[in-house]
Design a protein around this motif. Structure first.
Motif, PDB file in Angstrom:
ATOM      1  N   ALA A  15     -13.899  -1.279   7.589  1.00 36.98           N
ATOM      2  CA  ALA A  15     -12.512  -1.453   8.035  1.00 36.98           C
ATOM      3  C   ALA A  15     -11.587  -1.067   6.880  1.00 36.98           C
ATOM      4  N   TRP A  73       0.291  -6.191   2.160  1.00 39.99           N
ATOM      5  CA  TRP A  73       1.271  -5.572   3.068  1.00 39.99           C
ATOM      6  C   TRP A  73       0.886  -4.123   3.295  1.00 39.99           C
ATOM      7  N   THR A  74       0.759  -3.745   4.590  1.00 40.73           N
ATOM      8  CA  THR A  74       0.318  -2.386   4.881  1.00 40.73           C
ATOM      9  C   THR A  74       1.081  -1.821   6.081  1.00 40.73           C
ATOM     10  N   ASP A  75       0.505  -0.823   6.754  1.00 43.36           N
ATOM     11  CA  ASP A  75       1.244  -0.154   7.829  1.00 43.36           C
ATOM     12  C   ASP A  75       0.762  -0.572   9.217  1.00 43.36           C
ATOM     13  N   THR A 129       1.677   3.678   2.166  1.00 41.13           N
ATOM     14  CA  THR A 129       2.740   3.960   3.140  1.00 41.13           C
ATOM     15  C   THR A 129       3.908   2.991   2.968  1.00 41.13           C
ATOM     16  N   GLY A 159       0.806  -1.223   0.000  1.00 37.73           N
ATOM     17  CA  GLY A 159       0.000   0.000   0.000  1.00 37.73           C
ATOM     18  C   GLY A 159       0.835   1.266   0.000  1.00 37.73           C
ATOM     19  N   ILE A 173      -8.610  -1.029   6.181  1.00 34.32           N
ATOM     20  CA  ILE A 173      -7.440  -1.840   5.806  1.00 34.32           C
ATOM     21  C   ILE A 173      -7.689  -2.654   4.539  1.00 34.32           C
ATOM     22  N   GLY A 220      -2.133  -6.267  10.677  1.00 33.33           N
ATOM     23  CA  GLY A 220      -3.316  -7.078  10.393  1.00 33.33           C
ATOM     24  C   GLY A 220      -4.616  -6.377  10.732  1.00 33.33           C
ATOM     25  N   MET A 221      -5.707  -7.110  10.587  1.00 32.35           N
ATOM     26  CA  MET A 221      -7.031  -6.575  10.920  1.00 32.35           C
ATOM     27  C   MET A 221      -7.138  -6.477  12.437  1.00 32.35           C
ATOM     28  N   HIS A 222      -7.482  -5.283  12.916  1.00 33.38           N
ATOM     29  CA  HIS A 222      -7.647  -5.123  14.354  1.00 33.38           C
ATOM     30  C   HIS A 222      -9.106  -5.277  14.757  1.00 33.38           C
ATOM     31  N   ASP A 253      -6.062  -3.138  -3.196  1.00 34.52           N
ATOM     32  CA  ASP A 253      -6.350  -4.424  -2.527  1.00 34.52           C
ATOM     33  C   ASP A 253      -7.201  -5.293  -3.456  1.00 34.52           C
TER      34      ASP A 253
HETATM   35  P1  ADP Z   1      -2.634   0.991   2.474  1.00 37.92           P
HETATM   36  O1  ADP Z   1      -2.130   2.319   2.024  1.00 37.92           O
HETATM   37  O2  ADP Z   1      -1.556   0.031   2.810  1.00 37.92           O
HETATM   38  O3  ADP Z   1      -3.681   0.415   1.570  1.00 37.92           O
HETATM   39  P2  ADP Z   1      -4.722   1.874   4.256  1.00 37.92           P
HETATM   40  O4  ADP Z   1      -4.502   3.215   4.889  1.00 37.92           O
HETATM   41  O5  ADP Z   1      -5.665   1.823   3.110  1.00 37.92           O
HETATM   42  O6  ADP Z   1      -3.305   1.264   3.901  1.00 37.92           O
HETATM   43  O7  ADP Z   1      -5.221   0.814   5.345  1.00 37.92           O
HETATM   44  C1  ADP Z   1      -4.506   0.633   6.556  1.00 37.92           C
HETATM   45  C2  ADP Z   1      -5.109   1.502   7.643  1.00 37.92           C
HETATM   46  O8  ADP Z   1      -6.458   1.061   7.896  1.00 37.92           O
HETATM   47  C3  ADP Z   1      -4.457   1.372   9.003  1.00 37.92           C
HETATM   48  O9  ADP Z   1      -3.346   2.222   9.103  1.00 37.92           O
HETATM   49  C4  ADP Z   1      -5.586   1.737   9.951  1.00 37.92           C
HETATM   50  O10 ADP Z   1      -5.494   3.072  10.372  1.00 37.92           O
HETATM   51  C5  ADP Z   1      -6.863   1.606   9.128  1.00 37.92           C
HETATM   52  N1  ADP Z   1      -7.841   0.708   9.732  1.00 37.92           N
HETATM   53  C6  ADP Z   1      -9.168   0.984   9.896  1.00 37.92           C
HETATM   54  N2  ADP Z   1      -9.801  -0.017  10.484  1.00 37.92           N
HETATM   55  C7  ADP Z   1      -8.878  -0.990  10.718  1.00 37.92           C
HETATM   56  C8  ADP Z   1      -8.928  -2.276  11.331  1.00 37.92           C
HETATM   57  N3  ADP Z   1     -10.062  -2.784  11.825  1.00 37.92           N
HETATM   58  N4  ADP Z   1      -7.786  -2.964  11.421  1.00 37.92           N
HETATM   59  C9  ADP Z   1      -6.631  -2.473  10.939  1.00 37.92           C
HETATM   60  N5  ADP Z   1      -6.524  -1.275  10.347  1.00 37.92           N
HETATM   61  C10 ADP Z   1      -7.624  -0.518  10.231  1.00 37.92           C
END
Ligand code: ADP
Ligand code: ASP
Ligand code: MG
Length: 436
Positions: A251, A215-217, A6, A4, A253, A220-222, A197
């Motif tokens: 969510a 792969w992200t910042d 970041t 992603g 992510i 995993g899913m919280h 994604d």
């Molecule tokens: P990328 O640029 O890698 O696609 P995103 O910013 O789209 O990343 O998605 C990752 C972000 O999603 C996390 O930094 C977090 O702030 C946000 N996020 C929102 N809900 C959730 C969740 N339930 N679990 C994990 N991350 C979440």
């Protein structure tokens, strides 16, 4: 492997991505987003052009160009590769400068938005070249196609991708753009914001990959939105159904549609953290792992519409007529509740709202509430887990709830609340359901 914004947003991060993709010799497709902030910047440039504010657009383009010039200086060390990168930057920024003189259109907008992923992948490939890492750049615009309803054409993607991969049987690392696609008219288009994604899942499905790694910042899913709630924790295992509900209901992510291709073709999905590559992350497969509440997510910008039948009872055929209005305007309904005389539905797309409201008025009185939020509580067999509803309602006692949806899916209970109660609701649920 999808990285992603970041994960590629800083030169050091992009270099780290190269380390991650060369960790083993397995054949892989690397899907990249634009550098973080780039797509937002491109949206702003497009908006300035749409508003005929050329001087603002020009300033925004110059700032973005400077950002990329600095990026290249840090990413690359050799004169030759730096020169190559500058040629690429010149090409893309020349395009952006030329459009300052063209009149704005939706097609042009999509072309502008595509520049981010085109740039990130080309720069990454030049870095791989500098490091003498063999690779092939697969242009997403050569295989990622959507039909006239904006739906990806999985069959076509599969065939085209196989043809492209067959040309390079001796290569292991393929790099491509997330997010961008070609539409039914052959124009440049995209899979909507956060769509990389979705690209990754479609590609994984098309090539029947052994795994689709996102792969992200974050690790995993919280269990709750970490942007809103302080104490959240990563979930080790989710079923496709649970992950799809969480993605669909906010969510961030995962892109809302990103689970179905992997689920349909049974490709496991792993959510991993570029900043902490050894963390377990979240594994998404057919198996849920455990029963009960797993996570809470929220989706904003929801409009609720209540239609009260002018006849005293909901005669048969009433719901069909209501649904047909939404179908006609290609607007999907997220939540629905009914009573003897009224039906309430929610939508997240207001584009056709005026026409929808006008047509619904033929069936009775229509009321609308904007700026609502859907809060979804997701977990395996949640609707059959004892005490869940009690726990939810005990937790959110002070919150006025506009709609409740329970039993539609085994994995989800959804509540509709006014947007201004969102933060409080998520925090209360974090405490009441997870003790955090
Ligand atoms: P990328 O640029 O890698 O696609 P995103 O910013 O789209 O990343 O998605 C990752 C972000 O999603 C996390 O930094 C977090 O702030 C946000 N996020 C929102 N809900 C959730 C969740 N339930 N679990 C994990 N991350 C979440
Ligand atoms: N770059 C696109 C966006 O910011 C796609 C993505 O990051 O997934 O929306
Ligand atoms: Mg994203």
């Amino acid at each position: 492997m999808k990285f992603g914004g970041t994960s590629v947003g800083k030169p050091q991060r992009m270099q780290q991505v190269a380390t991650l993709v060369t960790k083993d010799d397995e054949r892989k497709i690397v899907v990249l987003s634009a550098l973080s902030g780039t797509t937002n910047a491109l949206v702003e440039i497009s908006e300035s052009l749409a508003n005929r504010d050329r001087s603002a657009a020009k300033e925004q383009i110059e700032a973005l160009q400077q950002h990329y010039r600095n990026f290249v200086l840090e990413l690359l060390q050799e004169a030759e590769t730096r020169e190559k990168a500058n040629v690429i930057l010149n090409e893309h920024f020349e395009f952006l400068t030329i459009i300052l003189k063209i009149s704005f259109s939706q097609a042009l907008n999509k072309d502008i938005l595509a520049q981010g992923e085109l740039l990130s992948t080309k720069l990454f490939c030049i870095y791989l070249e500098e490091k003498k890492i063999g690779h092939v750049l697969l242009p997403a615009l050569d295989f990622m196609t959507i039909d006239s309803y904006d739906e990806p054409q999985v069959g076509t993607i599969k065939v085209k991708l196989a043809q492209l991969l067959n040309k390079h049987k001796d290569k292991n690392i393929f790099v491509t753009q997330g997010y961008i696609s070609r539409n039914a008219k052959g124009e440049v288009d995209n899979l909507k914001r956060g769509g990389s994604d979705y690209s990754a899942s479609l590609i994984a499905a098309a090539i029947n990959a052994s795994v689709c790694e996102i792969w992200t910042d974050i690790d995993g899913m919280h269990n709750n939105d970490p942007r809103v709630v302080e104490k959240t924790k990563a979930i080790e295992q989710l079923s496709f159904d649970e992950a799809a509900e969480l993605a669909y209901f906010g969510a961030k992510i995962l892109h809302p549609a990103s689970i179905w291709p992997a689920q349909f073709f049974n490709v496991p999905v792993r959510l991993l953290n570029t900043l902490e590559p050894d963390a377990k992350g979240t594994l998404i497969t057919e198996v849920a792992g455990s029963v009960g509440v797993k996570a809470v997510a929220a989706k904003d910008n929801i409009t609720a519409i209540r239609i009260k039948s002018s006849r005293m009872l909901l005669a048969y055929g009433f719901l069909r007529k209501v649904f047909e209005v939404f179908e006609k305007h290609r607007t999907s309904i997220d939540m629905i509740t009914t009573s003897e005389v009224a039906v309430s539905v929610t939508i997240d797309d207001d584009v056709h709202l005026p026409e929808i409201l006008k047509e619904l008025e033929a069936f009775g009185s229509v009321e609308m509430d904007t700026n609502q939020t859907i809060v979804s509580i997701v977990g395996n067999e949640i609707a059959e887990t004892k005490d869940v509803m009690k726990k939810i309602f005990d937790a959110i006692e002070p919150i006025p709830v506009r709609m409740v949806s329970y039993g539609g899916s085994k994995h989800n209970v959804s509540l509709l609340i006014a947007r201004n109660y969102k933060e409080q609701t998520l925090k209360l649920l974090n405490n009441g359901l997870f003790g955090l």
